[in-house]
Design an enzyme around this catalytic site. Structure first.
Site, PDB file in Angstrom:
ATOM      1  N   ARG A  36      88.825  30.928  48.067  1.00 27.07           N
ATOM      2  CA  ARG A  36      87.525  30.379  48.462  1.00 27.07           C
ATOM      3  C   ARG A  36      87.652  28.961  49.006  1.00 27.07           C
ATOM      4  O   ARG A  36      86.910  28.577  49.905  1.00 27.07           O
ATOM      5  CB  ARG A  36      86.559  30.417  47.287  1.00 27.07           C
ATOM      6  CG  ARG A  36      86.078  31.836  47.056  1.00 27.07           C
ATOM      7  CD  ARG A  36      85.098  31.922  45.941  1.00 27.07           C
ATOM      8  NE  ARG A  36      84.426  33.207  45.962  1.00 27.07           N
ATOM      9  CZ  ARG A  36      83.751  33.711  44.960  1.00 27.07           C
ATOM     10  NH1 ARG A  36      83.633  33.030  43.833  1.00 27.07           N
ATOM     11  NH2 ARG A  36      83.168  34.880  45.067  1.00 27.07           N
ATOM     12  N   LYS A 197      77.592  50.953  39.531  1.00 26.56           N
ATOM     13  CA  LYS A 197      76.206  51.410  39.411  1.00 26.56           C
ATOM     14  C   LYS A 197      75.583  51.908  40.713  1.00 26.56           C
ATOM     15  O   LYS A 197      75.681  51.258  41.743  1.00 26.56           O
ATOM     16  CB  LYS A 197      75.347  50.267  38.866  1.00 26.56           C
ATOM     17  CG  LYS A 197      75.676  49.924  37.423  1.00 26.56           C
ATOM     18  CD  LYS A 197      74.500  49.270  36.729  1.00 26.56           C
ATOM     19  CE  LYS A 197      74.628  47.793  36.852  1.00 26.56           C
ATOM     20  NZ  LYS A 197      73.541  46.970  36.591  1.00 26.56           N
ATOM     21  N   GLY A 349      83.418  40.576  46.149  1.00 20.93           N
ATOM     22  CA  GLY A 349      83.524  40.953  44.743  1.00 20.93           C
ATOM     23  C   GLY A 349      84.800  41.705  44.433  1.00 20.93           C
ATOM     24  O   GLY A 349      85.885  41.354  44.899  1.00 20.93           O
ATOM     25  N   GLY A 372      77.267  39.849  46.182  1.00 21.72           N
ATOM     26  CA  GLY A 372      75.814  40.048  46.200  1.00 21.72           C
ATOM     27  C   GLY A 372      75.222  39.774  47.569  1.00 21.72           C
ATOM     28  O   GLY A 372      74.359  40.520  48.053  1.00 21.72           O
TER      29      GLY A 372
HETATM   30  P1  AMP Z   1      80.580  46.976  41.153  1.00 17.27           P
HETATM   31  O1  AMP Z   1      80.454  45.583  40.629  1.00 17.27           O
HETATM   32  O2  AMP Z   1      79.334  47.769  41.069  1.00 17.27           O
HETATM   33  O3  AMP Z   1      81.243  47.039  42.526  1.00 17.27           O
HETATM   34  O4  AMP Z   1      81.544  47.718  40.149  1.00 17.27           O
HETATM   35  C1  AMP Z   1      82.866  47.392  40.015  1.00 17.27           C
HETATM   36  C2  AMP Z   1      83.361  47.930  38.727  1.00 17.27           C
HETATM   37  O5  AMP Z   1      83.204  49.323  38.689  1.00 17.27           O
HETATM   38  C3  AMP Z   1      84.824  47.660  38.515  1.00 17.27           C
HETATM   39  O6  AMP Z   1      84.967  46.835  37.397  1.00 17.27           O
HETATM   40  C4  AMP Z   1      85.414  49.027  38.305  1.00 17.27           C
HETATM   41  O7  AMP Z   1      86.382  49.054  37.315  1.00 17.27           O
HETATM   42  C5  AMP Z   1      84.217  49.837  37.869  1.00 17.27           C
HETATM   43  N1  AMP Z   1      84.458  51.259  38.055  1.00 17.27           N
HETATM   44  C6  AMP Z   1      84.932  51.896  39.125  1.00 17.27           C
HETATM   45  N2  AMP Z   1      85.065  53.203  38.896  1.00 17.27           N
HETATM   46  C7  AMP Z   1      84.670  53.430  37.624  1.00 17.27           C
HETATM   47  C8  AMP Z   1      84.554  54.576  36.805  1.00 17.27           C
HETATM   48  N3  AMP Z   1      84.892  55.782  37.273  1.00 17.27           N
HETATM   49  N4  AMP Z   1      84.075  54.415  35.555  1.00 17.27           N
HETATM   50  C9  AMP Z   1      83.715  53.204  35.098  1.00 17.27           C
HETATM   51  N5  AMP Z   1      83.794  52.079  35.825  1.00 17.27           N
HETATM   52  C10 AMP Z   1      84.266  52.184  37.075  1.00 17.27           C
END
Ligand code: AMP
Length: 392
Positions: A36, A197, A349, A372
């Site tokens: 960064r 999510k 991220g 974000g």
């Molecule tokens: P996000 O911040 O929504 O992009 O989510 C990222 C996070 O999702 C990371 O920490 C990943 O480890 C987690 N992730 C990815 N695949 C899975 C999965 N199948 N089950 C649980 N967590 C997951």
């Protein structure tokens, strides 16, 4: 179009630049990754070469309005000094008489860094007096902190009410890439969504469906979609209240002629640990087992969908990549994309960290510095920190 630092006269002026020095620190307060800081260099160097007096400001972590020495920006001033080969003066605070007099006494070509903005709760509250005090330090304001542009804080939005305000080179580049993705991406256009999510990404899907050709869904969010198709997902993470939304997305995708690709095989385990026993299953996941990465067949299927794409946008890892047994899918897809002749944009991220850790950063067209912020761009929202800047 918003004005950039190129469009104004900065020679000899006091240029207040909002940068994103929210870097990861290790236990010894050393900077674990200075990406960064490095990304802010083009704007900083440009201002220094124009003999401006450069005043930088940033937040670090979430001190929530309290002074927390472990979240001081001092390590960033030191690292920036090394990168510039020039002394960067670390100030004791971000506002107040000491800071004001230091700013007044700067010579052309000097550079200083204010202390963590979030040591004052007024920063995130977008308090007008705090914003005015920050603005009082400069003659001009440059926003080069894309990662915080989706927040209307004193240092991103409030300050623009008091100073001529433009974007820096990093924000300009981000705006250009996201503008192209949203308005004139070369087709076929594949969107890969992963991560934790569905709820974080619904608005992105809704806004992007008319613009894309393929939607590849993986990560934990895939299990909500698979459940809506009545697949057994065992103990995988999913969102019960989003199953209807997932069904809806299938219908909308059909209407828009978008092909959706979901995982057909999975790397599964009974616990989310590095030493756990893993298996690969196709179709249904047995009770008690958690889907944590895409399996080899899905990797092939995804690669097949990606190989003809002219544009690929990727947000969210396709597995629990932080743990080695579940990192293969993300690594394979990243390597595959890195070999294609394609415009590849990586949302910020976790996906950006994964690509950096794999050493593939320079093989992608663009890696966003804002998680974000990039999601909000893809939702079609105008970011408050950018909207507030002067038009050309
Ligand atoms: P996000 O911040 O929504 O992009 O989510 C990222 C996070 O999702 C990371 O920490 C990943 O480890 C987690 N992730 C990815 N695949 C899975 C999965 N199948 N089950 C649980 N967590 C997951």
């Amino acid at each position: 179009m918003k004005k950039t630092i190129r469009d104004i006269d900065i020679k000899g002026k006091r240029v207040l630049i909002r940068v994103d020095f929210n870097v990861p620190l290790d236990e010894k307060q050393s900077i674990a990754d200075d990406t960064r800081i490095a990304k802010a260099l083009p704007t900083i160097n440009y201002a220094l070469e124009a003999s401006s007096k450069v005043i930088l400001m940033s937040h670090l972590g979430r001190p929530k309005g309290e002074v927390k020495s472990e979240m001081s920006l001092r390590p960033c001033a030191l690292r920036l000094s090394e990168l510039l080969g020039k002394d960067v003066k670390m100030l004791e605070d971000s506002i107040g008489p000491g800071v004001e007099s230091a700013a007044r006494n700067m010579q052309n070509g000097d550079i200083a860094l204010l202390e963590n903005l979030r040591f004052h709760k007024e920063e995130t509250e977008n308090d007008p007096d705090f914003a005015k005090a920050l603005a009082g330090l400069g003659d001009l304001f440059v926003n080069d902190a894309f990662g915080t542009c989706h927040r209307a804080h004193a240092s991103t939005e409030g300050v623009t009410k008091f100073l001529p305000s433009v974007m820096g080179f990093l924000v300009e580049k981000e705006v250009e890439y996201f503008g192209n993705l949203l308005n004139n991406a070369e087709r076929p256009f594949a969107l890969i969504l992963g991560g934790a999510k569905v709820s974080d990404k619904i608005a992105v899907i809704e806004n992007m469906l008319p613009k894309i050709d393929y939607l590849l869904i993986a990560g934990a969010m895939a299990y909500t979609f698979l459940k809506s198709r009545l697949k057994g997902i065992g103990a995988s993470r999913f969102e019960d209240d989003k199953i209807n939304v997932a069904s809806d997305i299938f219908t909308k995708a059909r209407e828009k002629n978008v092909s959706i690709f979901l995982p057909g095989d999975h790397v599964i385990a009974q616990a989310i640990t590095a030493k756990t026993r893993v298996k690969v299953v196709t179709e249904h996941i047995p009770d008690g087992w958690i889907g944590l990465d895409i399996g080899p067949r899905t990797i092939k299927k995804f690669e097949n969908a990606l190989k003809d794409a002219k544009t690929i946008l990727w947000n969210g890892p396709v597995g629990y990549f932080e743990l080695k047994p579940f990192s293969k899918g993300t690594a394979h897809i990243a390597k595959f994309i890195s070999r294609l002749e394609v415009t590849s944009v990586i949302g910020g991220g976790d996906t950006a960290s994964a690509i950096n850790a794999l050493g593939l950063a320079d093989k992608m067209s663009h890696i966003s510095t804002g998680g974000g912020a990039s999601l909000e761009c893809l939702e079609g929202k105008e970011l408050p920190g950018i909207a507030a800047l002067q038009d050309k």
